[in-house]
Scaffold this motif. Structure first.
Motif, PDB file in Angstrom:
ATOM      1  N   SER A 212      35.790  36.119  25.701  1.00 50.56           N
ATOM      2  CA  SER A 212      35.957  37.340  26.492  1.00 50.56           C
ATOM      3  C   SER A 212      34.932  37.307  27.626  1.00 50.56           C
ATOM      4  CB  SER A 212      35.760  38.582  25.629  1.00 50.56           C
ATOM      5  OG  SER A 212      34.395  38.838  25.455  1.00 50.56           O
ATOM      6  N   LEU A 213      35.062  38.237  28.535  1.00 50.06           N
ATOM      7  CA  LEU A 213      34.171  38.309  29.687  1.00 50.06           C
ATOM      8  C   LEU A 213      32.726  38.532  29.247  1.00 50.06           C
ATOM      9  CD1 LEU A 213      34.108  38.367  32.802  1.00 50.06           C
ATOM     10  CD2 LEU A 213      34.559  40.815  32.691  1.00 50.06           C
ATOM     11  N   LEU A 214      32.591  39.193  28.098  1.00 44.26           N
ATOM     12  CA  LEU A 214      31.251  39.521  27.603  1.00 44.26           C
ATOM     13  C   LEU A 214      30.413  38.260  27.400  1.00 44.26           C
ATOM     14  CD1 LEU A 214      32.202  42.307  25.049  1.00 44.26           C
ATOM     15  CD2 LEU A 214      31.126  42.590  27.277  1.00 44.26           C
TER      16      LEU A 214
ATOM     17  N   ARG B 132      49.005  43.740  31.181  1.00 47.18           N
ATOM     18  CA  ARG B 132      47.816  43.673  30.328  1.00 47.18           C
ATOM     19  C   ARG B 132      48.107  42.902  29.045  1.00 47.18           C
ATOM     20  NH1 ARG B 132      46.288  47.874  28.072  1.00 47.18           N
ATOM     21  NH2 ARG B 132      44.038  47.708  28.287  1.00 47.18           N
ATOM     22  N   VAL B 133      47.118  42.112  28.630  1.00 48.06           N
ATOM     23  CA  VAL B 133      47.216  41.446  27.329  1.00 48.06           C
ATOM     24  C   VAL B 133      45.985  41.844  26.530  1.00 48.06           C
ATOM     25  CG1 VAL B 133      47.507  39.274  26.109  1.00 48.06           C
ATOM     26  CG2 VAL B 133      48.402  39.516  28.428  1.00 48.06           C
ATOM     27  N   PRO B 134      46.037  43.010  25.954  1.00 49.17           N
ATOM     28  CA  PRO B 134      44.852  43.482  25.241  1.00 49.17           C
ATOM     29  C   PRO B 134      44.585  42.693  23.971  1.00 49.17           C
ATOM     30  CG  PRO B 134      46.645  45.045  24.999  1.00 49.17           C
ATOM     31  CD  PRO B 134      47.123  43.984  25.932  1.00 49.17           C
ATOM     32  N   PHE B 135      43.447  42.976  23.438  1.00 50.78           N
ATOM     33  CA  PHE B 135      42.986  42.275  22.237  1.00 50.78           C
ATOM     34  C   PHE B 135      44.000  42.426  21.088  1.00 50.78           C
ATOM     35  CE2 PHE B 135      40.488  42.379  18.255  1.00 50.78           C
ATOM     36  CZ  PHE B 135      39.935  41.112  18.309  1.00 50.78           C
ATOM     37  N   ALA B 136      44.565  43.610  20.983  1.00 49.98           N
ATOM     38  CA  ALA B 136      45.495  43.873  19.877  1.00 49.98           C
ATOM     39  C   ALA B 136      46.716  42.961  19.948  1.00 49.98           C
ATOM     40  CB  ALA B 136      45.938  45.326  19.919  1.00 49.98           C
ATOM     41  N   ILE B 137      47.195  42.692  21.188  1.00 47.60           N
ATOM     42  CA  ILE B 137      48.349  41.798  21.310  1.00 47.60           C
ATOM     43  C   ILE B 137      47.961  40.385  20.915  1.00 47.60           C
ATOM     44  CG2 ILE B 137      49.868  40.667  22.981  1.00 47.60           C
ATOM     45  CD1 ILE B 137      50.221  43.258  24.392  1.00 47.60           C
TER      46      ILE B 137
ATOM     47  N   LEU C 263      32.724  48.453  32.163  1.00 47.48           N
ATOM     48  CA  LEU C 263      31.318  48.619  31.745  1.00 47.48           C
ATOM     49  C   LEU C 263      30.381  48.287  32.910  1.00 47.48           C
ATOM     50  CD1 LEU C 263      29.729  49.192  29.080  1.00 47.48           C
ATOM     51  CD2 LEU C 263      29.552  46.713  28.822  1.00 47.48           C
ATOM     52  N   ILE C 264      30.701  47.170  33.561  1.00 46.53           N
ATOM     53  CA  ILE C 264      29.865  46.750  34.690  1.00 46.53           C
ATOM     54  C   ILE C 264      29.950  47.771  35.821  1.00 46.53           C
ATOM     55  CG2 ILE C 264      29.608  44.968  36.473  1.00 46.53           C
ATOM     56  CD1 ILE C 264      30.741  42.995  34.306  1.00 46.53           C
TER      57      ILE C 264
ATOM     58  N   ARG D 152      43.966  53.478  23.657  1.00 49.24           N
ATOM     59  CA  ARG D 152      42.786  53.483  24.539  1.00 49.24           C
ATOM     60  C   ARG D 152      42.792  54.729  25.408  1.00 49.24           C
ATOM     61  NH1 ARG D 152      43.830  51.199  29.942  1.00 49.24           N
ATOM     62  NH2 ARG D 152      46.057  50.781  30.028  1.00 49.24           N
TER      63      ARG D 152
ATOM     64  N   ALA E 260      38.424  48.743  19.532  1.00 52.83           N
ATOM     65  CA  ALA E 260      39.299  47.631  19.962  1.00 52.83           C
ATOM     66  C   ALA E 260      40.094  47.060  18.800  1.00 52.83           C
ATOM     67  CB  ALA E 260      38.465  46.534  20.622  1.00 52.83           C
TER      68      ALA E 260
ATOM     69  N   LEU F 280      28.341  37.607  30.485  1.00 53.40           N
ATOM     70  CA  LEU F 280      27.468  38.633  31.069  1.00 53.40           C
ATOM     71  C   LEU F 280      26.024  38.436  30.608  1.00 53.40           C
ATOM     72  CD1 LEU F 280      29.735  41.804  30.731  1.00 53.40           C
ATOM     73  CD2 LEU F 280      29.317  40.410  32.754  1.00 53.40           C
TER      74      LEU F 280
ATOM     75  N   ALA G 100      35.005  45.406  29.747  1.00 57.68           N
ATOM     76  CA  ALA G 100      33.767  44.790  30.221  1.00 57.68           C
ATOM     77  C   ALA G 100      33.601  45.024  31.722  1.00 57.68           C
ATOM     78  CB  ALA G 100      33.776  43.288  29.898  1.00 57.68           C
ATOM     79  N   VAL G 101      34.721  44.903  32.439  1.00 57.96           N
ATOM     80  CA  VAL G 101      34.674  45.139  33.886  1.00 57.96           C
ATOM     81  C   VAL G 101      34.291  46.591  34.158  1.00 57.96           C
ATOM     82  CG1 VAL G 101      36.096  45.276  35.968  1.00 57.96           C
ATOM     83  CG2 VAL G 101      36.280  43.293  34.445  1.00 57.96           C
TER      84      VAL G 101
ATOM     85  N   GLY H 299      46.740  49.219  24.003  1.00 59.50           N
ATOM     86  CA  GLY H 299      45.703  48.388  23.402  1.00 59.50           C
ATOM     87  C   GLY H 299      44.462  48.264  24.278  1.00 59.50           C
ATOM     88  N   VAL H 300      43.355  48.021  23.631  1.00 61.41           N
ATOM     89  CA  VAL H 300      42.072  47.865  24.340  1.00 61.41           C
ATOM     90  C   VAL H 300      41.932  46.411  24.759  1.00 61.41           C
ATOM     91  CG1 VAL H 300      39.574  48.000  24.120  1.00 61.41           C
ATOM     92  CG2 VAL H 300      41.034  49.705  22.987  1.00 61.41           C
ATOM     93  N   ASP H 301      41.714  46.221  26.073  1.00 63.50           N
ATOM     94  CA  ASP H 301      41.474  44.873  26.581  1.00 63.50           C
ATOM     95  C   ASP H 301      39.967  44.747  26.789  1.00 63.50           C
ATOM     96  OD1 ASP H 301      41.140  42.566  27.979  1.00 63.50           O
ATOM     97  OD2 ASP H 301      42.835  42.908  29.344  1.00 63.50           O
ATOM     98  N   ILE H 302      39.352  43.896  26.004  1.00 63.68           N
ATOM     99  CA  ILE H 302      37.884  43.772  26.038  1.00 63.68           C
ATOM    100  C   ILE H 302      37.406  43.396  27.442  1.00 63.68           C
ATOM    101  CG2 ILE H 302      35.923  42.426  25.141  1.00 63.68           C
ATOM    102  CD1 ILE H 302      36.993  44.345  23.119  1.00 63.68           C
ATOM    103  N   ASN H 303      38.171  42.516  28.074  1.00 62.31           N
ATOM    104  CA  ASN H 303      37.763  42.079  29.420  1.00 62.31           C
ATOM    105  C   ASN H 303      37.795  43.245  30.397  1.00 62.31           C
ATOM    106  OD1 ASN H 303      37.413  39.424  28.569  1.00 62.31           O
ATOM    107  ND2 ASN H 303      39.601  39.002  28.810  1.00 62.31           N
ATOM    108  N   GLU H 304      38.869  44.012  30.239  1.00 65.35           N
ATOM    109  CA  GLU H 304      39.013  45.157  31.133  1.00 65.35           C
ATOM    110  C   GLU H 304      37.877  46.153  30.906  1.00 65.35           C
ATOM    111  OE1 GLU H 304      43.074  46.732  31.308  1.00 65.35           O
ATOM    112  OE2 GLU H 304      42.195  48.719  31.212  1.00 65.35           O
TER     113      GLU H 304
ATOM    114  N   LEU I 139      51.642  47.965  22.941  1.00 66.55           N
ATOM    115  CA  LEU I 139      50.239  47.547  22.849  1.00 66.55           C
ATOM    116  C   LEU I 139      49.689  47.184  24.223  1.00 66.55           C
ATOM    117  CD1 LEU I 139      50.113  45.402  19.594  1.00 66.55           C
ATOM    118  CD2 LEU I 139      48.921  47.545  20.051  1.00 66.55           C
ATOM    119  N   ALA I 140      50.583  46.661  25.072  1.00 73.01           N
ATOM    120  CA  ALA I 140      50.138  46.300  26.419  1.00 73.01           C
ATOM    121  C   ALA I 140      49.614  47.522  27.157  1.00 73.01           C
ATOM    122  CB  ALA I 140      51.288  45.662  27.191  1.00 73.01           C
ATOM    123  N   ILE I 141      50.107  48.669  26.791  1.00 71.77           N
ATOM    124  CA  ILE I 141      49.663  49.910  27.425  1.00 71.77           C
ATOM    125  C   ILE I 141      48.526  50.550  26.646  1.00 71.77           C
ATOM    126  CG2 ILE I 141      50.381  52.256  28.049  1.00 71.77           C
ATOM    127  CD1 ILE I 141      53.225  51.057  28.463  1.00 71.77           C
TER     128      ILE I 141
END
Lengths: 639, 569
Positions: free
Chosen positions: A634-636, A10-15, B540-541, B38, B31, A639, B537-538, B530-535, B526-528
């Motif tokens: 981002s994916l948003l 994962r590459v979250p926003f924070a990273i 969310l869908i 998260r 986020a 959408l 979003a998925v 942290g909030v991934d917006i894309n993730e 953070l990889a664990i």
């Protein structure tokens, strides 16, 4: 710059935001560093930026500062010596002129007016030369020696007095390397008498003698002794804290281990060194530890030597506080009678009966104010009492024939080392081929003695005593000059006379007759004068004033000697100036090299820095652009 | 299975997906929140109902919300933060020290010392020149001033560190209280629930990070969700009880300092990690070493320069003089601890040159200083007696003042100078000396002597043109001394640059390594967490669609119910 790996997961926003911020911050810092480099002109801001270069730069900076000062010293010395060279040229010219004047009048055909005119010319030259000799360089009298604030040449009636000394100012030309930055008046102009350089006084040692004065002032290397008496374990004695001979004796004799072996040290019977002993006789080994020379310096380095054993002569220096009783191998000095100093119009009978130390003697002679300079000699072996008055003859003699104080102090102006060339006003003792003097003794025997090759009184003594089988002996007349003694018995008179045209006997002042043997006390023909230009010129002036052609001729002969001394001094000075020029040039090259190296280490290369600045700007822009784009999408959005 | 049962299944689905959307929304909302972990909604299936031979599911249910975090990794990350904080603090302070020395500039100490010795060399070329003498005096002041300035700045750094330690002790205690309070809230919030009190835990993690940045801690999570905090095996927080820390008064490198310790046991907090550890470690190690180095240079310069100066003579002779150093006991052996001299003399002697002012005649008297360890060694009183007996015919010219200093008052018509001191007695008592003081904090110039440029001792024979003493002084900077570990003053100054450069560089390198470690672990954490917006979003869908499907299902069941009701019409 550290690189933070991003995992495959994962590459979250924070990273993303952390990476963007970190990257931008680092780029900004590097850009700022380059900008600082550009604005300060220096590549290194702190030593830790590049330890190797910083340390090298620091060493080079120090070397640069030191070399700059060394170069300044050399330049100052060069300037000071150059100014003296100019003065010496004036003396040389004056001597040439005086010689011409003197030669012009010695043919005996000149009128009184000619003599007067010649004298006026010479006097004028003398006045000019006094001014030149008192020349100042940057407010300091160049030829004064230890006190450059006082004009060293002073007119005193018809004489010229030198109030300075022969101290040479040393200056640093490099680490631990000195060069003479001044010239002495005596080595160039000649301001002291050749007589008055005292003979060696051979002092004994005492408990109070400082170790630093032993071995002719070379001292004793601090260290420890390893002493093996054979009757116990070897003992180490630390003498590094010892300051005097008594300290050495006390430290060794109070060592418990050595005491138990009966080992002792004291001053030897001769009084000139140490003596080591053990209770019963034994063989002793004494060595120095750690490669030092302490034992040898103390004269007690022994290898399986039988004891008691006397150590070597420690040859202490004569110092101001050396007691008179230690002089002359412990025989001391008999001060019951005064000594007499005659110097031109000055004369003093100096009572030394209450003098205890060499310092007392020197102080009393100087206090007598007879225009002599008493001081320890530079070798530390005796006392010099030098005439400082050009224009006068002087002598140091005993008060009476039975006096021994001047002899004991080694300061009789006529002694065995006196040069025959100085006799008779510098005219020397006239010798001829073949026998020079005839000595007829009381037993009726007569000896013709050839003095050819004799240079000093000692040579004369040796030749006469050798020729007569010591039936006639030569010594120093305590009240001046020489004395000659007939050791034979008989009814004939003791006669010393010249042979034919030789002037040897009369020149030495020993020509004479006594009935029935005995001693002829000679006259003092060694009236010591200052060996220098002023004395020569003053004698010529005086001779011209008295129309004494013999004196003028005799003094004119000294001009060559003066020129020779001057030439030697100027030659030496020229060589010194050349050396200093070369040194200056070399230091300038070294400084240029050091400056270049320092610049390379510390200073920024502007071309390189500007290029780096441009590269860092581009990198920062890239970091900003990539960060912005990374954080935007981002994916948003889809959408 | 009834239609109404089916409605219940739909309702559970609606409920679960709505909750899931809420969790997603919370994640998206946080986020950008620093330290937020998260969360994930854990969903389970409801028990099935048996219809004949069939087991029909009853729907879904949200079982818990859980933080997505690797506790072990978080602990390692915190330790890395703590180590980096220590290294960063030391490196920053080292940069400050380097700036104090400013050793690559031309206004630094080594330049001042070099300039001082250059001025002395200049004076050796013209030893009686009043201007050059004045320059030496001023350059000497510059050196003393530079040394004192550097020392005072180093002391400032030390004081700043102690001040920070004092203030941070309160911060540590306050943070411990916050963690304790959060512990209580978490335990209460999670009691009987499998869900994490995420917000509270995130806040507590923040506080733990804050604490680990200050001191080296280990956090131990308990079964009830609380954490205990340890330092080097000792609890700071244990089951709600806090051991407070405090700043103890101690002394570091000669000045008062504060040391962080546990209040009750007074056991010092280890200094290997955390900012407070780093700054204390720097103060007691690096700063102490640098202070000792500058102090050694100052001490050596003072004593060795004074030893030579006191043996020389100036342009003027003294008629009265008072030393600058004092002994606590004039009857104690000079080199004994009871004498308490800053600089101890050794066996040797010195000269007093007494001049009759009227005649100008000098007489030199040798004064022994017996410290050979054999028999009775000298005290100040015995040396004073010897001076008066040997040099002044029994007159009380030399005396000991009430403060334990040596004073000379020459008889009328006499003046005096000193020379040839092999014992160091004159320097030990500050007689005819150039510098005063005995440390880098109090080094100054002996105004009473060299304040008048005529007394600057350039000569060794008393004459103004003699430069033997000033030459010896000029070469002092390159002479080696045991007190400087066999180095010269010049070499020691270069050694300071070398130490600053090498240690500073090492600290920066160590800091860079620790920074990489810290950032790497932080990145993994953070990889664990942290909030991934894309993730999100998925998700969310996904949950939106599930919610929509559930709603459609309910509509369908509702239509079926209508159909059934319409049958009855």
């Amino acid at each position: 710059m550290s690189i933070v790996p991003v995992g495959n997961g994962r590459v979250p926003f924070a990273i993303q935001s952390q990476l963007a911020i970190t990257n931008i911050a680092r780029r900004q810092k590097e850009l700022t560093d380059v900008a600082t480099e550009l604005s300060t002109g220096r590549r290194l801001q702190l030593p830790s930026d590049n330890p190797n270069d910083a340390v090298r730069a620091s060493i080079l900076q120090l070397a640069k500062e030191q070399q700059t000062q060394f170069r300044s010293n050399v330049q100052q010395g060069n300037n000071a010596l150059s100014s003296v060279d100019g003065s010496l040229r004036s003396f040389s010219d004056a001597l040439d002129t005086t010689k011409s004047i003197a030669i012009g009048v010695v043919d005996g055909t000149k009128s009184d007016a000619d003599y007067a005119a010649a004298k006026t010319q010479v006097d004028s030259l003398i006045s000019q030369l006094v001014t030149v000799a008192n020349q100042q360089y940057l407010g300091r009298y160049s030829l004064a020696g230890s006190d450059p604030s006082v004009a060293p040449f002073v007119r005193e009636g018809n004489d010229i007095r030198f109030t300075g000394d022969s101290a040479v100012l040393q200056s640093l030309q490099g680490t631990g390397q000195l060069f003479p930055a001044t010239l002495t008046a005596d080595s160039s102009i000649g301001v002291f008498s050749s007589a008055g350089y005292g003979t060696s006084l051979s002092p004994d040692v005492s408990g109070a003698t400082r170790l630093s004065s032993l071995n002719q002032g070379k001292g004793v290397q601090p260290g420890s002794l390893l002493i093996n008496t054979g009757s116990g374990p070897a003992v180490t004695v630390d003498l590094s804290n010892a300051d005097s001979v008594q300290d050495v004796i006390d430290i060794i004799n109070n060592n418990g281990a050595l005491s138990s072996q009966g080992f002792t040290v004291n001053i030897n019977a001769a009084g000139n060194g140490l003596r080591v002993a053990t209770g019963p006789s034994a063989t002793v080994t004494i060595s120095s530890l750690g490669g030092a020379t302490t034992a040898a310096d103390l004269g007690i380095e022994l290898v399986n030597a039988s004891v008691p054993a006397a150590g070597l002569n420690l040859r202490p220096e004569v110092t101001l506080d050396t007691p008179l009783s230690l002089l002359n191998g412990g025989a001391g000095v008999n001060t019951s009678q005064p000594l007499v100093i005659n110097n031109g119009s000055y004369s003093a009978s100096i009572d030394l009966s209450s003098a205890q130390t060499v310092q007392d003697v020197i102080n009393r002679i100087n206090a007598a104010n007879v225009r002599v300079r008493a001081e320890l000699n530079s070798d530390g072996t005796g006392i010099n009492v030098l005439n400082t008055l050009s224009g006068s003859a002087y002598s140091i003699v005993e008060n009476s024939a039975s006096g021994t104080v001047a002899q004991g102090l080694g300061i009789l102006t006529t002694n065995l080392n006196s040069k025959l060339a100085d006799f008779n006003g510098g005219g020397g003792v006239s010798l001829r081929n073949g026998a020079d003097l005839r000595v007829a003794v009381a037993d009726g025997t007569s000896y013709d003695i050839d003095l050819d090759g004799a240079k000093t009184v000692s040579d004369v003594k040796q030749k006469i005593e050798s020729a007569t089988g010591s039936r006639v002996t030569v010594g120093i007349n305590p009240v001046g000059g020489l004395q000659i003694r007939d050791n034979t018995a008989g009814a004939s008179s003791f006669i010393v006379q010249n042979i034919d045209d030789s002037q040897a006997a009369s020149g030495l002042g020993i020509a004479g007759t006594t009935a029935g043997g005995g001693t002829i006390l000679g006259s003092n023909n060694n009236q010591a004068r200052v060996k220098g230009i002023f004395d020569t010129l003053l004698r010529i002036s005086a001779g011209l004033g008295k129309k004494d052609l013999s004196e003028v001729s005799l003094a004119t002969l000294q001009i060559d000697t003066d020129q020779s001394r001057l030439l030697t001094a100027r030659g030496s000075l020229g060589a010194q100036l050349q050396t200093l020029d070369q040194l200056d040039s070399r230091l300038a090259d070294e400084l240029a090299s050091i400056t270049k190296d320092t610049t390379q280490l510390i200073d920024a290369d502007l071309t390189e820095t500007v290029t780096k600045l441009s590269a860092q700007q581009t990198a920062l822009q890239a970091a900003l652009a990539s960060g912005g784009r990374l954080l935007q999408g981002s994916l948003l959005d889809y959408l | 299975m009834t239609l109404f049962s089916s409605l219940s299944v739909g309702a559970s689905a609606i409920n679960v997906n709505q909750l899931a959307l809420s969790v997603v929304g919370n994640n998206i909302a946080n986020a950008g929140t620093e330290g937020y972990v998260r969360e994930d909604l854990k969903v389970g299936t409801l028990d099935s109902t048996r219809y004949g031979t069939l087991n029909i599911g009853s729907g879904a249910t949200a079982t818990s919300t859980q933080q997505q975090i690797d506790r072990f990794l978080r602990e390692r990350s915190r330790e890395a933060d703590s180590s980096f904080a220590a290294a960063d603090a030391r490196a920053t302070l080292y940069d400050r020290v380097q700036a104090v020395f400013n050793e690559l500039g031309d206004k630094d100490l080594s330049s001042a010392v070099s300039s001082f010795f250059s001025s002395i060399q200049n004076l050796s070329n013209r030893p009686d020149d009043p201007t050059l003498r004045d320059v030496v005096f001023r350059k000497g002041y510059d050196v003393a001033g530079q040394i004192k300035y550097i020392q005072s700045r180093l002391d400032d750094i030390s004081r700043d560190i102690s001040s920070e330690v004092s203030q941070s002790a309160e911060e540590v205690n306050s943070t411990l209280k916050d963690i304790r309070d959060l512990n209580r809230q978490i335990v209460a919030a999670e009691a009987g629930s499998p869900s994490d009190a995420g917000a509270l835990r995130s806040q507590r993690d923040q506080q733990l990070s804050k604490l680990s940045n200050l001191i080296p801690i280990q956090a131990r999570t308990q079964a009830d969700g609380s954490v205990n905090v340890l330092v080097d095996g000792d609890f700071l927080l244990f089951n709600g009880t806090i051991q407070e820390v405090t700043a103890l008064d101690e002394s570091s490198a000669g000045i008062p300092s504060k040391v962080l310790a546990i209040k009750n046991s007074q056991w010092p907090i280890p200094t290997d990690q955390g900012r407070l550890g780093g700054i204390q470690d720097f103060r007691d190690g690096d700063l102490g070493a640098i202070t000792a180095q500058i102090n050694s240079i100052a001490k050596t310069l003072i004593y060795e320069f004074n030893k030579i100066h006191s043996s020389g003579q100036g342009l003027e002779k003294f008629t009265s003089l008072e030393g600058t150093y004092r002994t606590l006991s004039a009857s104690a052996t000079l080199n004994s601890p009871a004498a308490a001299l800053d600089f101890s003399p050794k066996n040797g002697s010195f000269d007093i040159n007494v001049t009759d002012i009227a005649t100008g005649q000098n007489r030199i008297y040798k004064i022994d200083v017996d410290l050979d360890g054999v028999g009775t060694d000298d005290s100040l009183n015995s040396v004073i007696n010897r001076i008066n007996t040997v040099a002044f015919g029994g007159q009380a010219v030399a005396s000991v003042t009430n403060q334990g200093r040596v004073a000379f008052n020459a008889p009328a018509g006499q003046s005096f100078q000193f020379g040839n001191d092999t014992s160091g007695f004159l320097a030990s008592f500050g007689l005819n000396t150039f510098f005063t003081g005995d440390t880098s904090r109090n080094i100054s110039l002996n105004e009473g002597v060299v304040g008048d440029f005529r007394f600057l001792a350039t000569s060794q024979n008393g004459l103004p043109g003699n430069n033997q003493n000033v030459l010896a002084l000029a070469q002092l900077s390159q002479k080696t001394f045991a007190g400087l570990n066999g180095l010269s003053i010049d070499q020691s100054l270069t050694g300071i640059v070398q130490n600053l450069a090498t240690s500073g560089s090492q600290l920066n390198n160590a800091k860079a390594v620790l920074e990489t470690t810290k950032d790497t672990l932080k990145s993994k954490d953070l990889a664990i967490t942290g909030v991934d917006i894309n993730e999100e979003a998925v998700k969310l869908i996904k949950f939106q669609r599930a919610f929509q499907a559930s709603a459609k299902y309910l509509t369908t069941i509702n239509d079926l119910l209508n159909d059934v009701i319409n049958i009855l019409r």
